[in-house]
Design a protein around this motif. Structure first.
Motif, PDB file in Angstrom:
ATOM      1  N   ILE A  62       0.835  -1.215   0.000  1.00 23.62           N
ATOM      2  CA  ILE A  62       0.000   0.000   0.000  1.00 23.62           C
ATOM      3  C   ILE A  62       0.863   1.255   0.000  1.00 23.62           C
ATOM      4  N   ASN A  63       1.996   1.211   0.670  1.00 17.96           N
ATOM      5  CA  ASN A  63       2.878   2.384   0.725  1.00 17.96           C
ATOM      6  C   ASN A  63       3.428   2.754  -0.655  1.00 17.96           C
ATOM      7  N   ASP A  64       3.439   1.812  -1.591  1.00 22.05           N
ATOM      8  CA  ASP A  64       3.941   2.064  -2.944  1.00 22.05           C
ATOM      9  C   ASP A  64       2.840   2.463  -3.926  1.00 22.05           C
ATOM     10  N   PHE A  65       1.588   2.304  -3.529  1.00 21.56           N
ATOM     11  CA  PHE A  65       0.474   2.495  -4.460  1.00 21.56           C
ATOM     12  C   PHE A  65       0.490   3.868  -5.140  1.00 21.56           C
ATOM     13  N   ALA A  66       0.534   4.942  -4.360  1.00 21.34           N
ATOM     14  CA  ALA A  66       0.462   6.295  -4.930  1.00 21.34           C
ATOM     15  C   ALA A  66       1.647   6.575  -5.865  1.00 21.34           C
ATOM     16  N   ALA A  88      -1.104  12.617  -1.744  1.00 23.76           N
ATOM     17  CA  ALA A  88      -0.942  11.162  -1.759  1.00 23.76           C
ATOM     18  C   ALA A  88      -1.013  10.561  -0.362  1.00 23.76           C
ATOM     19  N   LYS A  89      -0.530  11.269   0.643  1.00 24.72           N
ATOM     20  CA  LYS A  89      -0.581  10.744   2.019  1.00 24.72           C
ATOM     21  C   LYS A  89      -2.024  10.570   2.475  1.00 24.72           C
ATOM     22  N   THR A  92      -3.366   7.480   0.689  1.00 26.94           N
ATOM     23  CA  THR A  92      -2.759   6.274   1.264  1.00 26.94           C
ATOM     24  C   THR A  92      -3.327   5.990   2.651  1.00 26.94           C
ATOM     25  N   ASP A  93      -3.481   7.032   3.473  1.00 28.43           N
ATOM     26  CA  ASP A  93      -4.059   6.853   4.812  1.00 28.43           C
ATOM     27  C   ASP A  93      -5.488   6.322   4.729  1.00 28.43           C
ATOM     28  N   ILE A  95      -6.777   4.482   2.311  1.00 27.56           N
ATOM     29  CA  ILE A  95      -6.687   3.085   1.871  1.00 27.56           C
ATOM     30  C   ILE A  95      -6.333   2.183   3.055  1.00 27.56           C
ATOM     31  N   LYS A  96      -5.351   2.587   3.846  1.00 28.77           N
ATOM     32  CA  LYS A  96      -4.933   1.792   5.010  1.00 28.77           C
ATOM     33  C   LYS A  96      -6.027   1.728   6.066  1.00 28.77           C
ATOM     34  N   TYR A 102      -4.018  -3.939  -1.989  1.00 25.58           N
ATOM     35  CA  TYR A 102      -3.594  -3.506  -3.322  1.00 25.58           C
ATOM     36  C   TYR A 102      -3.263  -4.757  -4.132  1.00 25.58           C
TER      37      TYR A 102
END
Length: 127
Positions: A62-66, A88-89, A92-93, A95-96, A102
């Motif tokens: 997930i950290n790589d998605f954006a 993007a943060k 990402t937040d 999504i998490k 992902y």
């Protein structure tokens, strides 16, 4: 038993009302399965062609998605896709926080892309 590697995509369907994506596929031994992605948040497919062949479906970080999809996200951000967010943060937040996984759809030929969904399961079937 169904195997994803080298399976041919027969069809796919996106159910926006129930947030469900179904990919029907047949493997080299003739076993058929539905690859079910439940409670999806967003997805993006490219190169949808008849007789598309899957290489694999893997879980990405997930950290790589954006970063992996920076260009697509920047192009679509002003249209509220996949959601309204500042940076993007924040995306990402979200999504998490909501427990999305992902899934990266890798093709040997044809359809490839990614799906953000809470679950994926495989269900074998016969015609």
């Amino acid at each position: 038993m169904f195997t994803i590697h080298d399976s041919k995509i027969l069809a796919y369907q996106v159910d926006f009302e129930n947030l469900h994506i179904e990919i029907k596929a047949v493997d080299e031994k003739g076993n058929k399965a539905k690859l079910l992605f439940e409670d999806f948040f967003a997805y993006h497919f490219e190169d949808q062609l008849p007789d598309s062949v899957l290489f694999d479906i893997i879980e990405g970080d997930i950290n790589d998605f954006a970063e992996d999809h920076k260009e697509l996200l920047e192009k679509s951000k002003d249209y509220g896709w996949p959601m309204d967010y500042r940076n993007a943060k924040v995306l990402t937040d979200h999504i998490k926080k909501n427990g999305y996984t992902y899934y990266i759809v890798e093709a040997s030929y044809g359809l490839n892309g990614w799906i953000l969904a809470k679950r994926m399961r495989t269900e074998e079937y016969s015609s």
